[in-house]
Design a protein around this motif. Structure first.
Motif, PDB file in Angstrom:
ATOM      1  N   VAL A 109       0.833  -1.200   0.000  1.00 13.87           N
ATOM      2  CA  VAL A 109       0.000   0.000   0.000  1.00 13.87           C
ATOM      3  C   VAL A 109       0.870   1.253   0.000  1.00 13.87           C
ATOM      4  O   VAL A 109       1.791   1.389   0.807  1.00 13.87           O
ATOM      5  N   ARG A 110       0.568   2.171  -0.906  1.00  9.92           N
ATOM      6  CA  ARG A 110       1.221   3.470  -0.951  1.00  9.92           C
ATOM      7  C   ARG A 110       0.157   4.559  -0.839  1.00  9.92           C
ATOM      8  O   ARG A 110      -1.030   4.301  -1.012  1.00  9.92           O
ATOM      9  N   TYR A 111       0.603   5.775  -0.576  1.00 10.19           N
ATOM     10  CA  TYR A 111      -0.327   6.899  -0.558  1.00 10.19           C
ATOM     11  C   TYR A 111      -0.247   7.628  -1.888  1.00 10.19           C
ATOM     12  O   TYR A 111       0.830   8.048  -2.316  1.00 10.19           O
ATOM     13  N   ASN A 112      -1.380   7.750  -2.566  1.00  4.47           N
ATOM     14  CA  ASN A 112      -1.467   8.468  -3.833  1.00  4.47           C
ATOM     15  C   ASN A 112      -1.957   9.881  -3.538  1.00  4.47           C
ATOM     16  O   ASN A 112      -3.145  10.108  -3.312  1.00  4.47           O
ATOM     17  N   ALA A 113      -1.024  10.827  -3.509  1.00  5.67           N
ATOM     18  CA  ALA A 113      -1.382  12.193  -3.136  1.00  5.67           C
ATOM     19  C   ALA A 113      -2.294  12.846  -4.168  1.00  5.67           C
ATOM     20  O   ALA A 113      -3.140  13.669  -3.821  1.00  5.67           O
ATOM     21  N   GLU A 114      -2.136  12.481  -5.437  1.00  5.26           N
ATOM     22  CA  GLU A 114      -2.976  13.059  -6.484  1.00  5.26           C
ATOM     23  C   GLU A 114      -4.434  12.674  -6.279  1.00  5.26           C
ATOM     24  O   GLU A 114      -5.340  13.507  -6.438  1.00  5.26           O
ATOM     25  N   ALA A 115      -4.679  11.421  -5.922  1.00  2.00           N
ATOM     26  CA  ALA A 115      -6.042  10.948  -5.689  1.00  2.00           C
ATOM     27  C   ALA A 115      -6.486  11.159  -4.244  1.00  2.00           C
ATOM     28  O   ALA A 115      -7.663  11.009  -3.927  1.00  2.00           O
ATOM     29  N   GLY A 116      -5.535  11.471  -3.360  1.00  2.00           N
ATOM     30  CA  GLY A 116      -5.856  11.672  -1.953  1.00  2.00           C
ATOM     31  C   GLY A 116      -6.290  10.402  -1.252  1.00  2.00           C
ATOM     32  O   GLY A 116      -7.147  10.433  -0.374  1.00  2.00           O
ATOM     33  N   GLY A 232       3.429  20.042   1.082  1.00  2.00           N
ATOM     34  CA  GLY A 232       2.569  20.686   0.098  1.00  2.00           C
ATOM     35  C   GLY A 232       3.386  21.372  -0.971  1.00  2.00           C
ATOM     36  O   GLY A 232       4.597  21.519  -0.849  1.00  2.00           O
ATOM     37  N   GLU A 233       2.720  21.812  -2.023  1.00  2.00           N
ATOM     38  CA  GLU A 233       3.421  22.428  -3.149  1.00  2.00           C
ATOM     39  C   GLU A 233       3.559  23.934  -3.001  1.00  2.00           C
ATOM     40  O   GLU A 233       4.237  24.581  -3.782  1.00  2.00           O
ATOM     41  N   LYS A 234       2.905  24.504  -1.981  1.00  2.47           N
ATOM     42  CA  LYS A 234       2.965  25.958  -1.822  1.00  2.47           C
ATOM     43  C   LYS A 234       4.384  26.381  -1.468  1.00  2.47           C
ATOM     44  O   LYS A 234       5.047  25.786  -0.637  1.00  2.47           O
ATOM     45  N   THR A 235       4.871  27.443  -2.102  1.00  4.67           N
ATOM     46  CA  THR A 235       6.189  27.988  -1.790  1.00  4.67           C
ATOM     47  C   THR A 235       6.039  29.452  -1.436  1.00  4.67           C
ATOM     48  O   THR A 235       5.181  30.165  -1.978  1.00  4.67           O
TER      49      THR A 235
END
Length: 293
Positions: A109-116, A232-235
């Motif tokens: 099992v992995r975490y798919n961040a795109e699908a949440g 997160g992707e925020k910079t």
């Protein structure tokens, strides 16, 4: 009862959809945020009942019900980096790469961040196995991973006790148990995906869109590890003066860390049993010293 049309609020293991030759069973989130099967075209159902036969929820007994004495062992990885990355001692990862050296693949099992979401997938190398490291305290979507398994090949399959119980019924139907090593773990239950999605929306106000999540990480040490680590992707952007030029400097990506000991909302709801699956709380056959292996 020929099919799973009347099954609701189940374990959500998806083996019914995996075994269906007509591929008319879909797995979607129900109104409470848990995976549940639905027959999309009843006219194509052949009444083979395979979906019911592999369903751990529909069968009261365990698939592996021989009452063998349980032996306990303690194990952990000798590599500090593996210990650090894993939620506990890294025994699962070490078992996976050991079996890989013997020709096995791993369905973990992995975490798919795109699908949440957490999801089962196939790893063929130790490098591909790395995303499976660490606990994921949300219900995993198993269908794509289980359907990708070639029953003629050898696999280590990991999952919750109910997932493993159903999976054993599935491979037993095709007489291929000898090709598989099955591994489950102590399971608290699974929380609603609606709760997890709401938590993500809250976190994304700080981090921007989430691209990585880890449960039980050790950023705060080994003894306060009920923690969430989210990238997160925020910079952050700022202007700086250098050599007569305005330079746009992008700072490090945002990181969110929260702990149960400091009142983390998700852990409080999950470990407090405020958002757990009804099947886990009322119909779990695997509590205490019972294992489907």
């Amino acid at each position: 009862m020929p099919n799973i049309s009347s099954i609701h609020h189940c374990y959500g293991c998806s083996l019914c959809a995996t075994v269906c030759s007509k591929k008319i069973i879909s797995i979607t989130l129900n109104k409470n945020g848990f995976y549940e099967p639905t027959i999309t075209d009843t006219t194509q159902c052949t009444d083979c009942s395979l979906c019911m036969e592999v369903c751990a929820f529909a069968n009261k007994e365990l698939a592996n019900n021989d009452n063998r004495p349980i032996k306990s062992y303690a194990a952990w990885s000798k590599e500090y980096a593996v210990q650090r990355k894993c939620s506990s001692g890294g025994a699962g990862y070490e078992l996976g790469r050991t079996l890989m050296a013997q020709g096995y693949e791993v369905c973990g099992v992995r975490y798919n961040a795109e699908a949440g979401r957490a999801e089962h997938y196939i790893a063929s190398t130790p490098e591909e196995l790395i995303p499976a490291i660490g606990s994921k305290y949300i219900q995993s979507y198993t269908l794509d991973g289980f359907c990708a398994i070639d029953r003629k090949r050898k696999y280590l399959v990991t999952g919750t006790p109910c997932q493993i119980d159903s999976f054993r019924r599935y491979i037993r139907k095709f007489r291929v148990e000898d090709n598989f090593v099955l591994m489950d773990f102590f399971c608290h239950s699974v929380p609603s995906m609606w709760v997890w999605n709401k938590y993500l929306r809250m976190v994304e106000q700080v981090t921007g869109k989430v691209n990585y999540a880890s449960w039980r990480n050790k950023h705060t040490g080994w003894h306060d590890s009920w923690a969430m680590g989210i990238d997160g992707e925020k910079t952050a952007e700022k202007m700086d003066w250098h050599d007569s030029y305005n330079l746009l400097i992008r700072e490090k990506k945002s990181f969110f860390n929260s702990r149960l000991s400091q009142g983390d909302v998700f852990y409080n709801l999950f470990l407090g049993d405020f958002c757990c699956n009804r099947a886990c709380q009322k119909n779990c056959k695997y509590k205490y010293d019972v294992s489907p292996r």
